[in-house]
Design a protein around this motif. Structure first.
Motif, PDB file in Angstrom:
ATOM      1  N   ASP A  59      58.115  36.971  17.277  1.00  0.00           N
ATOM      2  CA  ASP A  59      57.977  35.274  16.998  1.00  0.00           C
ATOM      3  C   ASP A  59      57.290  35.068  16.034  1.00  0.00           C
ATOM      4  O   ASP A  59      57.615  34.498  14.937  1.00  0.00           O
ATOM      5  CB  ASP A  59      57.509  34.480  18.484  1.00  0.00           C
ATOM      6  CG  ASP A  59      57.870  33.156  18.319  1.00  0.00           C
ATOM      7  OD1 ASP A  59      58.652  32.846  17.751  1.00  0.00           O
ATOM      8  OD2 ASP A  59      57.006  32.401  19.117  1.00  0.00           O
ATOM      9  N   GLY A  60      55.909  35.676  16.112  1.00  0.00           N
ATOM     10  CA  GLY A  60      55.108  35.356  14.930  1.00  0.00           C
ATOM     11  C   GLY A  60      55.498  35.959  13.543  1.00  0.00           C
ATOM     12  O   GLY A  60      55.550  35.198  12.495  1.00  0.00           O
ATOM     13  N   ALA A  61      56.093  36.927  13.597  1.00  0.00           N
ATOM     14  CA  ALA A  61      56.826  37.378  12.409  1.00  0.00           C
ATOM     15  C   ALA A  61      57.875  36.608  11.711  1.00  0.00           C
ATOM     16  O   ALA A  61      57.996  36.408  10.462  1.00  0.00           O
ATOM     17  CB  ALA A  61      57.415  39.079  12.558  1.00  0.00           C
ATOM     18  N   PHE A 116      57.322  40.060  22.294  1.00  0.00           N
ATOM     19  CA  PHE A 116      57.775  38.575  22.136  1.00  0.00           C
ATOM     20  C   PHE A 116      56.827  37.929  21.180  1.00  0.00           C
ATOM     21  O   PHE A 116      57.345  37.375  20.054  1.00  0.00           O
ATOM     22  CB  PHE A 116      57.865  37.954  23.452  1.00  0.00           C
ATOM     23  CG  PHE A 116      58.523  36.599  23.388  1.00  0.00           C
ATOM     24  CD1 PHE A 116      59.627  36.388  22.352  1.00  0.00           C
ATOM     25  CD2 PHE A 116      58.600  35.615  24.326  1.00  0.00           C
ATOM     26  CE1 PHE A 116      60.292  35.017  22.198  1.00  0.00           C
ATOM     27  CE2 PHE A 116      59.131  34.533  24.528  1.00  0.00           C
ATOM     28  CZ  PHE A 116      60.111  34.200  23.211  1.00  0.00           C
ATOM     29  N   ALA A 117      55.689  37.870  21.395  1.00  0.00           N
ATOM     30  CA  ALA A 117      54.711  37.250  20.626  1.00  0.00           C
ATOM     31  C   ALA A 117      54.658  37.782  19.048  1.00  0.00           C
ATOM     32  O   ALA A 117      54.607  37.043  18.063  1.00  0.00           O
ATOM     33  CB  ALA A 117      53.384  37.341  21.002  1.00  0.00           C
ATOM     34  N   THR A 118      54.833  39.060  18.972  1.00  0.00           N
ATOM     35  CA  THR A 118      54.869  39.632  17.834  1.00  0.00           C
ATOM     36  C   THR A 118      56.191  39.250  16.972  1.00  0.00           C
ATOM     37  O   THR A 118      55.981  39.000  15.437  1.00  0.00           O
ATOM     38  CB  THR A 118      54.888  41.211  17.726  1.00  0.00           C
ATOM     39  OG1 THR A 118      53.712  41.497  18.561  1.00  0.00           O
ATOM     40  CG2 THR A 118      54.659  41.848  16.695  1.00  0.00           C
ATOM     41  N   LEU A 126      61.555  25.716  14.868  1.00  0.00           N
ATOM     42  CA  LEU A 126      60.053  25.720  14.718  1.00  0.00           C
ATOM     43  C   LEU A 126      59.431  24.336  14.716  1.00  0.00           C
ATOM     44  O   LEU A 126      58.467  24.018  15.398  1.00  0.00           O
ATOM     45  CB  LEU A 126      59.817  26.548  13.733  1.00  0.00           C
ATOM     46  CG  LEU A 126      58.182  26.705  13.370  1.00  0.00           C
ATOM     47  CD1 LEU A 126      57.296  27.433  14.629  1.00  0.00           C
ATOM     48  CD2 LEU A 126      57.745  27.267  12.158  1.00  0.00           C
ATOM     49  N   VAL A 143      57.399  43.875  10.057  1.00  0.00           N
ATOM     50  CA  VAL A 143      56.623  43.641  11.137  1.00  0.00           C
ATOM     51  C   VAL A 143      57.391  44.427  12.307  1.00  0.00           C
ATOM     52  O   VAL A 143      56.658  45.257  13.034  1.00  0.00           O
ATOM     53  CB  VAL A 143      56.282  42.228  11.871  1.00  0.00           C
ATOM     54  CG1 VAL A 143      55.892  42.408  13.201  1.00  0.00           C
ATOM     55  CG2 VAL A 143      55.392  41.473  10.803  1.00  0.00           C
ATOM     56  N   LEU A 183      53.633  41.114  24.398  1.00  0.00           N
ATOM     57  CA  LEU A 183      53.314  41.830  23.072  1.00  0.00           C
ATOM     58  C   LEU A 183      54.382  41.723  22.204  1.00  0.00           C
ATOM     59  O   LEU A 183      54.425  41.272  21.093  1.00  0.00           O
ATOM     60  CB  LEU A 183      52.772  43.166  23.136  1.00  0.00           C
ATOM     61  CG  LEU A 183      52.421  43.816  21.908  1.00  0.00           C
ATOM     62  CD1 LEU A 183      51.156  43.187  21.423  1.00  0.00           C
ATOM     63  CD2 LEU A 183      51.932  45.412  22.188  1.00  0.00           C
ATOM     64  N   ILE A 240      58.501  33.391  12.492  1.00  0.00           N
ATOM     65  CA  ILE A 240      57.556  32.398  12.095  1.00  0.00           C
ATOM     66  C   ILE A 240      57.051  32.406  10.507  1.00  0.00           C
ATOM     67  O   ILE A 240      57.243  31.631   9.543  1.00  0.00           O
ATOM     68  CB  ILE A 240      56.686  31.874  13.035  1.00  0.00           C
ATOM     69  CG1 ILE A 240      57.373  31.261  14.105  1.00  0.00           C
ATOM     70  CG2 ILE A 240      55.663  30.586  12.217  1.00  0.00           C
ATOM     71  CD1 ILE A 240      56.468  31.009  15.411  1.00  0.00           C
ATOM     72  N   ARG A 241      56.288  33.642  10.342  1.00  0.00           N
ATOM     73  CA  ARG A 241      55.811  33.822   8.994  1.00  0.00           C
ATOM     74  C   ARG A 241      56.564  34.101   8.055  1.00  0.00           C
ATOM     75  O   ARG A 241      56.465  33.548   6.809  1.00  0.00           O
ATOM     76  CB  ARG A 241      54.617  34.884   9.277  1.00  0.00           C
ATOM     77  CG  ARG A 241      53.448  34.649  10.270  1.00  0.00           C
ATOM     78  CD  ARG A 241      52.281  35.617   9.879  1.00  0.00           C
ATOM     79  NE  ARG A 241      51.868  35.256   8.662  1.00  0.00           N
ATOM     80  CZ  ARG A 241      50.979  33.900   8.680  1.00  0.00           C
ATOM     81  NH1 ARG A 241      50.837  33.370   9.750  1.00  0.00           N
ATOM     82  NH2 ARG A 241      50.453  33.567   7.681  1.00  0.00           N
TER      83      ARG A 241
END
Lengths: 199, 199
Positions: free
Chosen positions: B165-167, B161-163, B107, B183, B159, B169-170
């Motif tokens: 990935d975001g999860a 992938f973004a979800t 990241l 998530v 959708l 990272i968070r």
DNA sequence: GGTCATTGACTGACTAGTCAGTCAGTTTCG
DNA sequence: CGAAACTGACTGACTAGTCAGTCAATGACC
């Protein structure tokens, strides 16, 4: 008046930090860069904040306060509109360069959170704040009958937040303009439209 | 044999880079750290790669090749299972520390992509590769009748992938263990279960 | 009202440390 | 031998943080 003046200087430092972050990013940010934006000496920054880390922790706090204000503003709009505004807030900056640069800098800063507890704490606060905001919107929508009542607001909040965050990050790091908007549309098509439509 | 040896050494450098990244992260990574993991001198790294950036670009390429191999492996499993495996691949590392540390370092590296074109190109390749993988899975599922046929594979890929990935990272930046799994569950509940269930 | 002490804001020059990259040389091996 | 692999000592650029001291404003005291 001295108290106000001190706050003024600190406020000015926060604003200079914002500009310096937009221009140089987080990784390349030096105290000198901030001082240059402020048009004051680097020593002054150390007069107000012991370390660079202290300054940046204060900066995150400054951002959180701004978000809290903005959040209070449109707390009275109808849930569907609030949700839309919230989601669009992420996609923001179709080509508003300043904002994109800032989000990139913020991502860099976030990427340091695993190594810096003070950052992590502030970001955890921000995470709670944003998720609570979504939860409130969804709960209000359920209560008013605008949203389906068989969804779990906490789950939806987590899903929406992670998705939009991921979308924004991918857009920023890949420098691909339409990424976040495309994910937003998919999020509406496959998730939010089902929830918002009356049962 | 020189060709092979050169490859051997480069392979060893890539592996040392992986270990060094896990241990120190990207921002704090020095050439010396990599040399220490390799048990060779820092100068040797500059013998094989002109600059630190060159070395890291080669490292991303090395990762991509690994992903491509892995992807080819389970291309024959049924779509539903492939999708589940893919999503779980993100959530991975419930507490497998090495992998978490590596994702954090990645990241950090990604957050530098906006400033470094060579990184950005490699990451764009990786983005295409991953999205194509999801698209293929969804298309295969539609074709075999396991997935609903009225969805757009490209949209779903973006959708999902973004979800995820975001999860991830968070979870990494907040150091909150269950985030990505929560998530993932929401993603299944509100999106994937609808798609996978026969029409 | 004028002088003196005090303080907060601010500066410029400096230090100590870090790190990528260089280079002149040594070792290894076919 | 000759070339490739490899090393150690070195340099130059950079940067957070320090420190002694300036300056203007405020307030105290006679």
């Amino acid at each position: 008046m001295t108290g106000t003046e001190r706050t003024d200087t600190r406020q000015a430092i926060m604003e200079a930090t914002y500009r310096a972050l937009c221009e140089h990013g987080y990784a390349a940010l030096t105290m000198q860069d901030i001082a240059d934006e402020l048009d004051k000496s680097k020593s002054l920054l150390h007069y107000h904040f012991d370390t660079k880390e202290d300054l940046l922790v204060a900066f995150i706090e400054f951002l959180l306060e701004e978000f809290e204000e903005k959040r209070a503003e449109n707390a009275e709009a109808p849930p569907e509109k609030r949700l839309e505004e919230f989601v669009d807030w992420f996609v923001f900056a179709p080509e508003e360069d300043d904002r994109t640069a800032f989000h990139i800098a913020l991502l860099e800063l976030r990427s340091q959170a695993p190594y810096t507890e003070a950052y992590r704490e502030q970001l955890a606060r921000s995470d709670r704040l944003v998720r609570e905001t979504i939860v409130e919107i969804v709960e209000a929508g359920i209560e008013s009958g605008e949203f389906r009542s068989d969804v779990d607001p906490e789950s939806i909040a987590r899903l929406v937040f992670a998705t939009m965050d991921g979308a924004r990050i991918r857009q920023a790091t890949l420098a691909e303009a339409g990424y976040a908007a495309a994910v937003r549309d998919a999020l509406y098509e496959y998730v939010l439209d089902d929830i918002v439509s009356a049962e």
